[in-house]
Design an enzyme around this catalytic site. Structure first.
Site, PDB file in Angstrom:
ATOM      1  N   LYS A   1     -13.505  45.128 -19.295  1.00  0.00           N
ATOM      2  CA  LYS A   1     -13.774  46.795 -19.980  1.00  0.00           C
ATOM      3  C   LYS A   1     -13.052  47.718 -19.001  1.00  0.00           C
ATOM      4  CE  LYS A   1     -18.397  45.141 -21.776  1.00  0.00           C
ATOM      5  NZ  LYS A   1     -19.544  45.302 -21.829  1.00  0.00           N
TER       6      LYS A   1
ATOM      7  N   TYR B   1     -18.127  45.823 -32.335  1.00  0.00           N
ATOM      8  CA  TYR B   1     -19.435  45.905 -32.246  1.00  0.00           C
ATOM      9  C   TYR B   1     -19.965  46.387 -33.705  1.00  0.00           C
ATOM     10  CZ  TYR B   1     -18.855  45.834 -27.153  1.00  0.00           C
ATOM     11  OH  TYR B   1     -18.492  45.652 -25.911  1.00  0.00           O
TER      12      TYR B   1
ATOM     13  N   ARG C   1     -19.738  32.423 -19.906  1.00  0.00           N
ATOM     14  CA  ARG C   1     -20.961  33.386 -19.995  1.00  0.00           C
ATOM     15  C   ARG C   1     -21.869  32.818 -18.683  1.00  0.00           C
ATOM     16  NH1 ARG C   1     -22.183  37.364 -23.728  1.00  0.00           N
ATOM     17  NH2 ARG C   1     -24.097  37.165 -23.007  1.00  0.00           N
TER      18      ARG C   1
ATOM     19  N   THR D   1     -26.635  40.132 -18.833  1.00  0.00           N
ATOM     20  CA  THR D   1     -25.885  41.505 -19.354  1.00  0.00           C
ATOM     21  C   THR D   1     -26.223  42.609 -18.299  1.00  0.00           C
ATOM     22  OG1 THR D   1     -26.372  40.696 -21.461  1.00  0.00           O
ATOM     23  CG2 THR D   1     -26.236  43.061 -21.167  1.00  0.00           C
TER      24      THR D   1
ATOM     25  N   ARG E   1     -20.794  39.897 -12.646  1.00  0.00           N
ATOM     26  CA  ARG E   1     -21.724  41.116 -12.844  1.00  0.00           C
ATOM     27  C   ARG E   1     -22.551  40.907 -11.629  1.00  0.00           C
ATOM     28  NH1 ARG E   1     -23.098  40.232 -19.321  1.00  0.00           N
ATOM     29  NH2 ARG E   1     -21.206  41.314 -20.090  1.00  0.00           N
TER      30      ARG E   1
ATOM     31  N   ASN F   1     -21.017  46.722 -17.072  1.00  0.00           N
ATOM     32  CA  ASN F   1     -20.992  45.423 -16.675  1.00  0.00           C
ATOM     33  C   ASN F   1     -19.656  44.588 -16.425  1.00  0.00           C
ATOM     34  OD1 ASN F   1     -20.796  45.174 -19.262  1.00  0.00           O
ATOM     35  ND2 ASN F   1     -22.703  44.220 -19.359  1.00  0.00           N
TER      36      ASN F   1
ATOM     37  N   HIS G   1     -16.733  41.608 -21.240  1.00  0.00           N
ATOM     38  CA  HIS G   1     -17.378  41.241 -22.321  1.00  0.00           C
ATOM     39  C   HIS G   1     -16.971  39.813 -22.502  1.00  0.00           C
ATOM     40  CE1 HIS G   1     -18.336  40.388 -26.828  1.00  0.00           C
ATOM     41  NE2 HIS G   1     -17.227  39.929 -26.702  1.00  0.00           N
TER      42      HIS G   1
ATOM     43  N   GLU H   1     -14.192  37.195 -32.865  1.00  0.00           N
ATOM     44  CA  GLU H   1     -13.646  38.013 -32.073  1.00  0.00           C
ATOM     45  C   GLU H   1     -12.099  37.778 -31.578  1.00  0.00           C
ATOM     46  OE1 GLU H   1     -17.763  39.285 -29.717  1.00  0.00           O
ATOM     47  OE2 GLU H   1     -16.323  38.163 -28.639  1.00  0.00           O
TER      48      GLU H   1
HETATM   49  P1  ADP Z   1     -23.562  40.654 -23.374  1.00  0.00           P
HETATM   50  O1  ADP Z   1     -22.418  41.701 -23.131  1.00  0.00           O
HETATM   51  O2  ADP Z   1     -24.088  40.152 -22.066  1.00  0.00           O
HETATM   52  O3  ADP Z   1     -23.172  39.629 -24.208  1.00  0.00           O
HETATM   53  P2  ADP Z   1     -24.784  42.266 -25.516  1.00  0.00           P
HETATM   54  O4  ADP Z   1     -24.041  41.693 -26.549  1.00  0.00           O
HETATM   55  O5  ADP Z   1     -26.483  42.183 -25.828  1.00  0.00           O
HETATM   56  O6  ADP Z   1     -24.698  41.732 -23.884  1.00  0.00           O
HETATM   57  O7  ADP Z   1     -24.597  43.742 -25.240  1.00  0.00           O
HETATM   58  C1  ADP Z   1     -23.366  44.464 -25.330  1.00  0.00           C
HETATM   59  C2  ADP Z   1     -22.889  45.234 -24.201  1.00  0.00           C
HETATM   60  O8  ADP Z   1     -23.782  46.337 -24.557  1.00  0.00           O
HETATM   61  C3  ADP Z   1     -23.499  44.917 -22.923  1.00  0.00           C
HETATM   62  O9  ADP Z   1     -22.552  44.430 -22.404  1.00  0.00           O
HETATM   63  C4  ADP Z   1     -23.585  46.462 -22.376  1.00  0.00           C
HETATM   64  O10 ADP Z   1     -22.605  46.980 -21.864  1.00  0.00           O
HETATM   65  C5  ADP Z   1     -24.258  47.101 -23.451  1.00  0.00           C
HETATM   66  N1  ADP Z   1     -25.823  47.250 -23.287  1.00  0.00           N
HETATM   67  C6  ADP Z   1     -26.619  46.137 -23.704  1.00  0.00           C
HETATM   68  N2  ADP Z   1     -27.886  46.583 -23.545  1.00  0.00           N
HETATM   69  C7  ADP Z   1     -27.815  47.857 -23.187  1.00  0.00           C
HETATM   70  C8  ADP Z   1     -28.478  48.691 -22.970  1.00  0.00           C
HETATM   71  N3  ADP Z   1     -30.079  48.796 -22.784  1.00  0.00           N
HETATM   72  N4  ADP Z   1     -28.214  50.081 -22.414  1.00  0.00           N
HETATM   73  C9  ADP Z   1     -27.000  50.251 -22.397  1.00  0.00           C
HETATM   74  N5  ADP Z   1     -26.071  49.494 -22.796  1.00  0.00           N
HETATM   75  C10 ADP Z   1     -26.477  48.197 -23.196  1.00  0.00           C
HETATM   76 MG    MG Z   2     -22.934  40.190 -26.615  1.00  0.00          MG
END
Ligand code: ADP
Ligand code: MG
Length: 193
Positions: free
Chosen positions: A9, A49, A119, A125, A136, A156, A159, A170
């Site tokens: 990212k 997204y 993962r 996350t 992370r 973080n 992705h 994706e």
């Molecule tokens: P992951 O990236 O671990 O698969 P998710 O798919 O649930 O997590 O979320 C996508 C992205 O949205 C995360 O990587 C993070 O950058 C952002 N995100 C998730 N939860 C939050 C939150 N509570 N506040 C702000 N950003 C968030």
């Molecule tokens: Mg995700």
């Protein structure tokens, strides 16, 4: 054998963490089979997204509510609601802003259990919750609390596709079939056979 999509990212690129991050995937035995640097436009960000993927949107909301509970934060004060879907939709807006805020490096990795393996290497996350040894956990410290108080997505660094189905969708979204390379790593037989 699986393929999975990893996106470094904008924070990873701007913090010059590209080598550090890719090294971890290569070291575990995963093979890079495609990569490109680009600035993501709104169209791609919206498809990556999607608003209508309810379990993804609600999942983000639920994770946020759990984090608020642990921190003793009232979701109504922070987000004006305690509905995980509404919170998820708000986060998604920040996420689109984040992913389009600068260049990213998209990579396709291939290997046995690639989705689960990536993962694990990426970690939780929320960097605050991510175990040491994960990308992370080692390289960032962000939390929902820090991010949400200034209305932004959690930084973080990476992705990673969450399931084999998500990875298929994706990879097809980010790469053309002819962009995916096929070759053998010299250590492949040693690690598998
Ligand atoms: P992951 O990236 O671990 O698969 P998710 O798919 O649930 O997590 O979320 C996508 C992205 O949205 C995360 O990587 C993070 O950058 C952002 N995100 C998730 N939860 C939050 C939150 N509570 N506040 C702000 N950003 C968030
Ligand atoms: Mg995700």
């Amino acid at each position: 054998m699986e393929k999975t999509l990893v996106i470094l990212k904008p924070d990873a690129v701007k913090r010059a963490m590209v080598g550090e991050i890719i090294k971890r995937f290569e070291s575990v035995g995963l093979k890079i089979v495609a990569s490109k640097m680009l600035v993501v436009n709104d169209d791609l960000a919206t498809k990556h997204y999607p608003k209508d993927r309810k379990e993804f949107i609600t999942g983000m909301g639920k994770k946020t509510l759990e984090n608020y509970k642990e921190m003793g934060v009232n979701p109504h004060d922070e987000m004006g609601t305690d509905d995980p879907h509404k919170i998820g939709l708000a986060i998604r807006e920040w996420l689109v802003k984040y992913i389009t805020s600068g260049p990213v490096l998209a990579i396709v990795l291939e290997g046995p259990h690639a989705v689960e393996l990536v993962r694990k290497i990426v970690g939780h996350t929320l960097p605050l919750k991510a175990a040491p040894g994960t990308i992370r956990g080692d390289l960032a410290f962000d939390s929902s609390y820090l991010a949400n108080t200034v209305k932004r997505a959690i930084k973080n660094l990476v992705h990673a596709s969450g399931s084999v189905e998500e990875a298929k969708f994706e990879i097809a979204l980010w790469f053309k079939p002819e962009d995916i390379c096929s070759y053998k790593r010299v250590d492949e037989d040693e690690m598998i056979k």
